[in-house]
Design a protein around this motif. Structure first.
Motif, mmCIF file in Angstrom:
data_model
loop_
_atom_site.group_PDB
_atom_site.id
_atom_site.type_symbol
_atom_site.label_atom_id
_atom_site.label_comp_id
_atom_site.label_asym_id
_atom_site.label_seq_id
_atom_site.Cartn_x
_atom_site.Cartn_y
_atom_site.Cartn_z
ATOM 1 N N ILE A 165 0.832 -1.209 0.000
ATOM 2 C CA ILE A 165 0.000 0.000 0.000
ATOM 3 C C ILE A 165 0.865 1.257 0.000
ATOM 4 O O ILE A 165 0.651 2.181 -0.799
ATOM 5 C CB ILE A 165 -0.941 -0.010 1.222
ATOM 6 N N LEU A 166 1.854 1.291 0.883
ATOM 7 C CA LEU A 166 2.712 2.481 0.992
ATOM 8 C C LEU A 166 3.606 2.641 -0.230
ATOM 9 O O LEU A 166 3.865 3.767 -0.679
ATOM 10 C CB LEU A 166 3.566 2.402 2.257
ATOM 11 N N GLU A 167 4.067 1.532 -0.782
ATOM 12 C CA GLU A 167 4.912 1.593 -1.975
ATOM 13 C C GLU A 167 4.134 2.168 -3.158
ATOM 14 O O GLU A 167 4.661 2.963 -3.949
ATOM 15 C CB GLU A 167 5.426 0.192 -2.306
ATOM 16 N N ALA A 168 2.854 1.795 -3.262
ATOM 17 C CA ALA A 168 2.023 2.318 -4.348
ATOM 18 C C ALA A 168 1.829 3.826 -4.222
ATOM 19 O O ALA A 168 1.693 4.529 -5.230
ATOM 20 C CB ALA A 168 0.669 1.610 -4.351
ATOM 21 N N LYS A 169 1.837 4.314 -2.993
ATOM 22 C CA LYS A 169 1.691 5.750 -2.734
ATOM 23 C C LYS A 169 3.043 6.463 -2.674
ATOM 24 O O LYS A 169 3.090 7.676 -2.437
ATOM 25 C CB LYS A 169 0.949 5.976 -1.419
ATOM 26 N N GLN A 170 4.128 5.715 -2.867
ATOM 27 C CA GLN A 170 5.496 6.250 -2.832
ATOM 28 C C GLN A 170 5.812 6.942 -1.498
ATOM 29 O O GLN A 170 6.466 7.988 -1.456
ATOM 30 C CB GLN A 170 5.721 7.211 -4.005
ATOM 31 N N ILE A 171 5.352 6.323 -0.419
ATOM 32 C CA ILE A 171 5.658 6.822 0.921
ATOM 33 C C ILE A 171 6.794 5.979 1.492
ATOM 34 O O ILE A 171 6.629 4.768 1.691
ATOM 35 C CB ILE A 171 4.423 6.729 1.842
ATOM 36 N N PRO A 172 7.961 6.554 1.750
ATOM 37 C CA PRO A 172 9.058 5.772 2.332
ATOM 38 C C PRO A 172 8.685 5.304 3.728
ATOM 39 O O PRO A 172 8.040 6.027 4.491
ATOM 40 C CB PRO A 172 10.225 6.768 2.358
ATOM 41 N N ALA A 173 9.097 4.077 4.046
ATOM 42 C CA ALA A 173 8.700 3.501 5.333
ATOM 43 C C ALA A 173 9.828 2.684 5.936
ATOM 44 O O ALA A 173 10.777 2.284 5.253
ATOM 45 C CB ALA A 173 7.454 2.634 5.159
ATOM 46 N N GLN A 174 9.708 2.449 7.229
ATOM 47 C CA GLN A 174 10.636 1.607 7.973
ATOM 48 C C GLN A 174 9.820 0.552 8.720
ATOM 49 O O GLN A 174 8.792 0.869 9.319
ATOM 50 C CB GLN A 174 11.455 2.450 8.953
ATOM 51 N N TYR A 175 10.312 -0.681 8.662
ATOM 52 C CA TYR A 175 9.568 -1.829 9.183
ATOM 53 C C TYR A 175 10.398 -2.571 10.230
ATOM 54 O O TYR A 175 11.600 -2.757 10.055
ATOM 55 C CB TYR A 175 9.222 -2.799 8.048
ATOM 56 N N SER A 176 9.737 -3.001 11.293
ATOM 57 C CA SER A 176 10.396 -3.774 12.343
ATOM 58 C C SER A 176 10.186 -5.256 12.085
ATOM 59 O O SER A 176 9.071 -5.772 12.189
ATOM 60 C CB SER A 176 9.833 -3.388 13.714
ATOM 61 N N MET A 177 11.270 -5.948 11.719
ATOM 62 C CA MET A 177 11.217 -7.370 11.394
ATOM 63 C C MET A 177 11.490 -8.235 12.625
ATOM 64 O O MET A 177 12.211 -7.830 13.539
ATOM 65 C CB MET A 177 12.254 -7.696 10.322
ATOM 66 N N GLU A 178 10.943 -9.437 12.604
ATOM 67 C CA GLU A 178 11.160 -10.378 13.701
ATOM 68 C C GLU A 178 11.594 -11.730 13.141
ATOM 69 O O GLU A 178 11.023 -12.215 12.159
ATOM 70 C CB GLU A 178 9.868 -10.556 14.513
ATOM 71 N N ARG A 179 12.628 -12.310 13.741
ATOM 72 C CA ARG A 179 13.070 -13.656 13.400
ATOM 73 C C ARG A 179 13.573 -14.355 14.665
ATOM 74 O O ARG A 179 13.835 -13.713 15.680
ATOM 75 C CB ARG A 179 14.203 -13.614 12.343
ATOM 76 N N TYR A 180 13.728 -15.662 14.595
ATOM 77 C CA TYR A 180 14.222 -16.433 15.735
ATOM 78 C C TYR A 180 15.665 -16.025 16.018
ATOM 79 O O TYR A 180 16.513 -16.088 15.137
ATOM 80 C CB TYR A 180 14.152 -17.926 15.426
ATOM 81 N N MET A 181 15.934 -15.591 17.239
ATOM 82 C CA MET A 181 17.271 -15.119 17.604
ATOM 83 C C MET A 181 17.861 -15.955 18.732
ATOM 84 O O MET A 181 17.143 -16.419 19.606
ATOM 85 C CB MET A 181 17.219 -13.655 18.059
ATOM 86 N N LYS A 182 19.171 -16.095 18.687
ATOM 87 C CA LYS A 182 19.882 -16.789 19.763
ATOM 88 C C LYS A 182 20.894 -15.867 20.435
ATOM 89 O O LYS A 182 20.804 -15.591 21.621
ATOM 90 C CB LYS A 182 20.571 -18.036 19.226
ATOM 91 N N CYS A 183 21.868 -15.357 19.658
ATOM 92 C CA CYS A 183 22.953 -14.594 20.285
ATOM 93 C C CYS A 183 22.680 -13.099 20.335
ATOM 94 O O CYS A 183 23.168 -12.407 21.222
ATOM 95 C CB CYS A 183 24.268 -14.861 19.556
ATOM 96 N N ALA A 184 21.941 -12.574 19.356
ATOM 97 C CA ALA A 184 21.614 -11.142 19.252
ATOM 98 C C ALA A 184 22.814 -10.269 18.912
ATOM 99 O O ALA A 184 22.709 -9.052 18.909
ATOM 100 C CB ALA A 184 20.956 -10.630 20.535
#
Length: 274
Positions: A207-226
């Motif tokens: 949706i934001l890409e279609a409107k050309q609005i730059p965005a930042q996203y918080s991703m989540e993945r399985y972590m061990k050491c960090a």
């Protein structure tokens, strides 16, 4: 004074806030110094004395530099979080960090989108953005009214809140994607920040890409050491480590991550589709 052991800070729980039936916020004293001053979007690793062999990443939901405190907000979803939910004020946890990168402020008019407990890092960012004088609209989404997070806090910050619930018990009836489309019909933004279930973020991305609005996203993945050593949280095709190169990624970054919105990997590395 906080005791530090092998980079852990052994911190006493100063306050516990029951946000919903399944979500609690834990507040700790935190010495704001050097690279230990957290940024919105960063996370800490939490170690419980009840489950000594295990630790989990938790987003920072509040940074209070005036009172030298931070908070983490977590949902009771398994054995580890259930242990934490049974703790009381005065109990202690091991915390190391902060880790990863944070959100970057860009522009004066900002759209912040949070789904469920994804409002934790979003609320932290909103505090900073409103303190800096930015105009912030928030799309706060949950399954039902009782699961909406930080509404009073966000209102007091001066942000504009647009709620949406799956069952229509508060605000717009529908998903965060529907509420975002509705807002963009009459409003424009310099940037957006997003955190929530990855399927939701993928649709918001489109949706934001279609409107050309730059965005930042918080991703989540399985972590061990960090700390970027074990490689557990690497993503295809870039090999970026969520704990180091992330957890915050820009629109242009996500275009290079082929697994975004499609799958993630379990503790053994096996793909699990969304």
């Amino acid at each position: 004074m906080n005791k530090i052991i092998n980079d852990y800070r052994i911190l006493e729980i100063k306050e516990i806030i029951s946000e919903t039936d399944t979500i609690k916020t834990f507040i700790f004293d935190w010495e704001m110094e050097g690279n230990r001053i957290p940024k919105p979007g960063q996370f800490v690793m939490v170690w419980s004395f009840l489950r000594k062999k295990d630790e989990k990443p938790m987003s920072i939901s509040k940074i209070d530099e005036n009172n030298n405190q931070i908070a983490i907000t977590l949902k009771n979803v398994g054995e580890f979080t259930n242990d934490l939910h049974n703790l009381t004020v005065g109990d202690k946890l091991g915390i190391r960090g902060p880790y990863g990168n944070g959100f970057e402020m860009e522009g004066d008019n900002i759209l912040a989108i949070g789904g469920g407990v994804g409002m934790a890092p979003i609320s932290c960012f909103v505090d900073q953005a409103t303190d800096n004088g930015s105009n912030v609209d928030i799309v706060s989404a949950s399954v039902t009214k009782n699961e909406l997070l930080f509404l009073d806090r966000m209102k007091n910050s001066g942000a504009n809140i647009f709620t949406c619930t799956d069952d229509g018990t508060c605000g717009f009836e529908g998903f965060a994607t529907h509420r975002t489309i509705d807002l963009l019909e009459s409003r424009s933004y310099d940037m957006a920040v997003v955190c929530g279930p990855e399927i939701m973020m993928k649709e918001i991305f489109n949706i934001l890409e279609a409107k050309q609005i730059p965005a930042q996203y918080s991703m989540e993945r399985y972590m061990k050491c960090a700390m970027g050593v074990c490689g557990q949280c690497c993503v295809d095709n870039t090999g970026w480590r969520i704990c180091v190169e992330g957890p915050i990624f820009s629109t242009e970054d996500l275009k290079k991550i082929t697994e975004f919105g499609k799958y993630h990997r379990d503790a053994s590395g096996i793909k699990e589709t969304f």
